[in-house]
Scaffold this active site. Sequence first.
Site, PDB file in Angstrom:
ATOM      1  N   SER A 283      12.296   7.292   2.393  1.00 38.46           N
ATOM      2  CA  SER A 283      11.847   5.944   2.042  1.00 38.46           C
ATOM      3  C   SER A 283      11.317   5.180   3.245  1.00 38.46           C
ATOM      4  O   SER A 283      11.828   5.304   4.357  1.00 38.46           O
ATOM      5  CB  SER A 283      13.015   5.158   1.437  1.00 38.46           C
ATOM      6  OG  SER A 283      12.669   3.799   1.237  1.00 38.46           O
TER       7      SER A 283
ATOM      8  N   TYR B   7       5.204   2.402   1.782  1.00 36.54           N
ATOM      9  CA  TYR B   7       4.840   1.056   1.352  1.00 36.54           C
ATOM     10  C   TYR B   7       3.671   0.625   2.240  1.00 36.54           C
ATOM     11  O   TYR B   7       3.806   0.599   3.463  1.00 36.54           O
ATOM     12  CB  TYR B   7       6.012   0.080   1.518  1.00 36.54           C
ATOM     13  CG  TYR B   7       7.041   0.153   0.426  1.00 36.54           C
ATOM     14  CD1 TYR B   7       6.679  -0.051  -0.898  1.00 36.54           C
ATOM     15  CD2 TYR B   7       8.372   0.399   0.712  1.00 36.54           C
ATOM     16  CE1 TYR B   7       7.626   0.005  -1.907  1.00 36.54           C
ATOM     17  CE2 TYR B   7       9.324   0.461  -0.287  1.00 36.54           C
ATOM     18  CZ  TYR B   7       8.942   0.256  -1.599  1.00 36.54           C
ATOM     19  OH  TYR B   7       9.873   0.318  -2.595  1.00 36.54           O
TER      20      TYR B   7
ATOM     21  N   HIS C 197       9.334   1.740 -11.193  1.00 32.87           N
ATOM     22  CA  HIS C 197      10.284   1.357 -10.142  1.00 32.87           C
ATOM     23  C   HIS C 197      11.676   1.144 -10.720  1.00 32.87           C
ATOM     24  O   HIS C 197      12.414   0.245 -10.321  1.00 32.87           O
ATOM     25  CB  HIS C 197       9.805   0.095  -9.411  1.00 32.87           C
ATOM     26  CG  HIS C 197      10.126   0.092  -7.948  1.00 32.87           C
ATOM     27  ND1 HIS C 197       9.340   0.715  -7.017  1.00 32.87           N
ATOM     28  CD2 HIS C 197      11.147  -0.453  -7.251  1.00 32.87           C
ATOM     29  CE1 HIS C 197       9.859   0.540  -5.810  1.00 32.87           C
ATOM     30  NE2 HIS C 197      10.961  -0.162  -5.930  1.00 32.87           N
TER      31      HIS C 197
END
Length: 420
Positions: free
Chosen positions: A127, A151, A319
């Site tokens: 992540s 991200y 999500h």
Amino acid sequence: MNVGRDTQSAIYRAGAQGGMPVVPASWEALEAAAHRAMSPAAWAYVAGSSGAEVTAANNRAAFDAVHLVPRVLRDVSTRDLSVELFGHRYPSPVLAAPVGVLELVHPDADLAIAAAARALGIPYVLSSQASVPMETVATSMDGSPHWFQLYWSSNDELVESFVSRAERTGAQAIVVTLDTHMLGWRPRDLDVAYLPFIRAQGIAQYTSDPVFARLVSERLAAPPAAGPKPRITPTTIRTLVEMSRNHPGRFGSNLRSPAPRAAVETFLDVFSRPSLTWNDLAFLRGRTTLPILLKGIQHPDDASLALDYGVDGIVVSNHAGRQIDGAIGSFAALPAIADRVNGRMPVLLDSGVRSGSDVAKALARGANAVLVGRPYVYGMAVAGAAGAEAVLRNIIAEFDLVLGLSGHRSASELGPDSLA
């Protein structure tokens, strides 16, 4: 392969000698055990979803509305669970999903799920919001497969740095999460007024990055911004202590330094990019040769655009219901998207997978593999790396049994006629 039988046998044999499973096998018992193990703030962050949590409920309702149709009198004495993705053969269609801020759940954080994934030989998607830098996690995996979730920051240099670092760690794919360019409305977190990033939790990929370090230095060198100073309260002091503890370097030095707070403020400034469009994908394509997947696809037209823009794969995901309340369940969105893609690139499913039966349904509906998140996080809360491994092993074992009991010998045999 007889993963299901072997896993069952190990549990029952241990039970005959007084041993009990590391984690509960049922979802309800696992969730309850994780709730007991977590702090109220951690539970709110991990278990919570957006709004009235209708989307999270829709994820499960979509699975429950579809039923497997078993076939009989077929030789299923051996089964092959393996799948191929982007030129790599993996032992099962289950991947460990990217989950941020795992330090809320267990001190070993990302290293715990990395150890679990390594033990099972399945890919772990590291992540962007990790508690441990990607280099440290990848080293701990010792060559076991991993991907990297990106991200997309408002700073392209930082994006490029993250991707370059991921490549150097040996990541096999880049997964761009598209549905979190703004944080969804999450009442459980709002009710306890808790956002872990403000305490420098879950930002280890940033504080370990040279580009981010330069941005922090530039902030520290700039004249102080005008405005009221924070009110000093016991909670303010606790927050500053947590920032200092979570920031790289010595705790005592961090307490006397403005750097931890500057790092948090810089992160909050650069984390997201709401202006991102399809045309921006060329920037990423020009900076990596790794397969690029887009995570957050819910509409068939977006799947078509992904093909048009040269993306290598997609992840059908909402999500886990954490962003938009009242959205379609991911499993409900899957068939139309899989039909539109029509085998031209891999389609993965995320959001709501709880069991081996869910895995079988997803593959029958057109997914090439699934990502599992919350279940292993709950296992980690209960028993660290061993708990995460046990939860994932149980899901894979149940999938193996469901595959055989429904009359199939391999994941590739599952199709629309397996469902009603």
